[in-house]
Structure formats: C-alpha cells, structure tokens
Motif scaffolding. Structure first.
Motif, PDB file in Angstrom:
ATOM      1  N   UNK A 196      -5.495  22.211  10.656  1.00  0.00           N
ATOM      2  CA  UNK A 196      -4.844  23.509  10.460  1.00  0.00           C
ATOM      3  C   UNK A 196      -3.350  23.121  10.330  1.00  0.00           C
ATOM      4  N   UNK A 197      -2.455  23.147   9.347  1.00  0.00           N
ATOM      5  CA  UNK A 197      -1.156  23.002   9.102  1.00  0.00           C
ATOM      6  C   UNK A 197      -0.478  24.123   8.272  1.00  0.00           C
ATOM      7  N   UNK A 198       0.653  24.825   7.821  1.00  0.00           N
ATOM      8  CA  UNK A 198       0.892  25.247   7.208  1.00  0.00           C
ATOM      9  C   UNK A 198       2.222  24.201   7.367  1.00  0.00           C
ATOM     10  N   UNK A 199       2.265  24.010   5.294  1.00  0.00           N
ATOM     11  CA  UNK A 199       2.748  22.987   4.388  1.00  0.00           C
ATOM     12  C   UNK A 199       4.358  23.844   4.119  1.00  0.00           C
ATOM     13  N   UNK A 241       6.182  16.364  12.524  1.00  0.00           N
ATOM     14  CA  UNK A 241       5.187  16.633  13.654  1.00  0.00           C
ATOM     15  C   UNK A 241       4.144  16.130  13.539  1.00  0.00           C
ATOM     16  N   UNK A 242       2.898  16.060  11.977  1.00  0.00           N
ATOM     17  CA  UNK A 242       1.796  14.942  12.478  1.00  0.00           C
ATOM     18  C   UNK A 242       1.954  13.948  11.766  1.00  0.00           C
ATOM     19  N   UNK A 243       2.095  12.628  12.613  1.00  0.00           N
ATOM     20  CA  UNK A 243       1.383  11.126  12.400  1.00  0.00           C
ATOM     21  C   UNK A 243       0.644  10.625  12.303  1.00  0.00           C
ATOM     22  N   UNK A 244      -0.465  10.850  10.943  1.00  0.00           N
ATOM     23  CA  UNK A 244      -1.630   9.876  10.502  1.00  0.00           C
ATOM     24  C   UNK A 244      -1.461   8.443  10.474  1.00  0.00           C
ATOM     25  N   UNK A 245      -1.378   7.231  11.811  1.00  0.00           N
ATOM     26  CA  UNK A 245      -1.203   5.672  11.432  1.00  0.00           C
ATOM     27  C   UNK A 245      -2.682   4.819  11.115  1.00  0.00           C
ATOM     28  N   UNK A 246      -2.228   4.057  11.128  1.00  0.00           N
ATOM     29  CA  UNK A 246      -3.417   3.165  10.831  1.00  0.00           C
ATOM     30  C   UNK A 246      -3.678   1.903  12.388  1.00  0.00           C
ATOM     31  N   UNK A 296       0.778  -0.696   0.045  1.00  0.00           N
ATOM     32  CA  UNK A 296       0.085   0.217  -0.203  1.00  0.00           C
ATOM     33  C   UNK A 296       0.960   0.920   0.116  1.00  0.00           C
ATOM     34  N   UNK A 297       0.966   2.167  -0.806  1.00  0.00           N
ATOM     35  CA  UNK A 297       1.070   4.013  -0.259  1.00  0.00           C
ATOM     36  C   UNK A 297       0.283   4.262   0.939  1.00  0.00           C
ATOM     37  N   UNK A 298       1.872   4.915   1.204  1.00  0.00           N
ATOM     38  CA  UNK A 298       1.559   5.980   2.161  1.00  0.00           C
ATOM     39  C   UNK A 298       2.645   7.427   1.781  1.00  0.00           C
ATOM     40  N   UNK A 299       2.435   8.798   2.178  1.00  0.00           N
ATOM     41  CA  UNK A 299       2.753  10.222   2.111  1.00  0.00           C
ATOM     42  C   UNK A 299       3.734  10.392   3.194  1.00  0.00           C
ATOM     43  N   UNK A 300       4.710  11.349   2.605  1.00  0.00           N
ATOM     44  CA  UNK A 300       5.326  11.837   3.559  1.00  0.00           C
ATOM     45  C   UNK A 300       5.015  13.794   2.855  1.00  0.00           C
ATOM     46  N   UNK A 301       4.685  14.978   3.565  1.00  0.00           N
ATOM     47  CA  UNK A 301       4.684  16.035   3.333  1.00  0.00           C
ATOM     48  C   UNK A 301       4.693  16.298   3.531  1.00  0.00           C
ATOM     49  N   UNK A 302       5.288  18.457   3.048  1.00  0.00           N
ATOM     50  CA  UNK A 302       5.636  19.211   3.993  1.00  0.00           C
ATOM     51  C   UNK A 302       6.485  19.786   4.402  1.00  0.00           C
ATOM     52  N   UNK A 303       7.110  20.923   4.394  1.00  0.00           N
ATOM     53  CA  UNK A 303       9.061  21.021   4.731  1.00  0.00           C
ATOM     54  C   UNK A 303       7.619  22.360   6.085  1.00  0.00           C
ATOM     55  N   UNK A 304       7.590  23.485   6.544  1.00  0.00           N
ATOM     56  CA  UNK A 304       7.184  23.607   7.525  1.00  0.00           C
ATOM     57  C   UNK A 304       6.523  23.023   8.867  1.00  0.00           C
TER      58      UNK A 304
END
Length: 211
Positions: free
Chosen positions: A208-211, A128-133, A94-102
């Motif tokens: 709300x996040x600043x990416x 900063x934020x981990x979304x996980x199963x 399956x695919x997850x993703x990492x993204x964001x700089x700030x």
C-alpha cells in the motif's frame, strides 16, 4: 500497468478475453520484435483498430531504449512514469521505471548493470521503495550474465539508500525465510542510513503506497 518480459507471462490472467480495455504497454523496439515472434496473435490483434479476437489486446507505446539517453516520461492511466534503461546481459537493454511523488518507487526487475545516465536519474530524488533484481544469495554464484547477484544487488541498495528494498527474480534454490534472515543481518551490520527493511518479495505480495 503491467510489466512485460517478452513472453507476456505477466498478462496470462487476461488471456481469456475478459479484459475489454486495451492494456497500456510501454516497450522498446527490441521487446516488440520479440513479442511479434513469441506472441504474434496478441500483437496482430493489438495493431488492428478493431479486433473481435478473444485475446489480450495491448495499447502499444514505443520507448526509446538508448543507454546513453534518458527516455521521455510516459503517462499511463494518470500515473507519470520515467522509463529507466538498464542492461540485461551484454548490450541487451531492459526497461525499469521510476514513479510516484508522495512515495517514489524505482522498479528494476531485470538488470545486469546500470548505465550512468540511469543512475543519475535514480539518485536525482530520494527513493522510498526500490524493487530490484537478485538472482542468487550470498551462498550462490557471485555473478550472472544477465542478472544481479547478492553483491551487485546490495551495492545498488547501498547507493540508492531507499527506505524499503524488495528483491525479485530469485533462483529456485533461494529459500525465502532464511534469505530474509540473511538480508536483515546485512541491513543491521552494513545497510545504508535510510534503509528500514530489505526482503525478498513473493508472488501475490501487496504494497500500500500513496503515489
């Protein structure tokens, strides 16, 4: 950008054809194979250069899903994302993703184990934020064939050491408020140093996040 789980449930709100723009969709060959069988009308319309069908149309982008190789980054609507290959039961990936700089976000919604190359990429920068199963809580089964349960989820939270952890994909027997109390108790007693909150996410939740 929307996550796709093979049956397009996450895109049902676009099914009435009001979405005029094709939705950037990044997927493995296996996921495209599944979609071709389960949502063939969407795939057929998406593969045509011009289609008058009033159905969701996707801008399909293939992602190499080899657990031993880190995929190349992708850019969707100006957002640079690093695809992360994880196992989702046996050798199914399956695919997850990492993204964001700030604010760096790591999203792993369907996972039974994390390959070494993926873990190395996750740990390369602070998260900063981990979304996980997490399918089950501490009172449920200790493991599942295709999903993390309590122990596996919190082991990953400990290793990644994010500021915030949001848990998704809970089984229907997991009661939201009582589970959040158990998670907060775990955090105060065993949580890693940077972790400020860990909780179950919910449908319609906004962050709300600043990416």
């Amino acid at each position: 950008q929307r996550r796709v789980h093979g049956d397009l449930r996450d895109l049902q709100d676009f099914e009435d054809g009001r979405c005029k723009k094709r939705i950037p969709t990044y997927l493995s060959d296996k996921t495209l194979e599944v979609l071709t069988k389960t949502a063939f009308y969407i795939v057929e319309a998406s593969l045509q250069q011009h289609s008058d069908r009033r159905v969701t149309q996707l801008e399909l982008h293939r992602v190499e899903a080899d657990p031993a190789v880190l995929p190349s980054p992708v850019v969707a609507e100006g957002l640079r994302m690093q695809p992360l290959v994880v196992y989702h039961g046996g050798d199914y990936v399956s695919l997850g993703f990492a993204f964001g700089v700030k604010t760096r976000v790591v999203y792993l919604s369907d996972v039974s184990s994390v390959p070494e190359v993926t873990m190395e990429e996750i740990l390369r920068f602070p998260v900063d934020i981990l979304v996980v199963d997490m399918l089950y809580g501490p009172d449920g089964p200790t493991e599942h064939f295709s999903h993390f349960a309590w122990e596996q989820t919190l082991d990953l939270v400990t290793k990644v050491n994010p500021i915030q952890a949001l848990l998704v994909g809970m089984y229907c027997s997991v009661e939201h408020n009582s589970m959040n109390c158990k998670l907060e108790e775990w955090r105060t007693q065993h949580g890693p140093s940077r972790l400020q909150s860990v909780e179950c996410a919910y449908d319609g939740m906004d962050i709300s996040v600043e990416l």
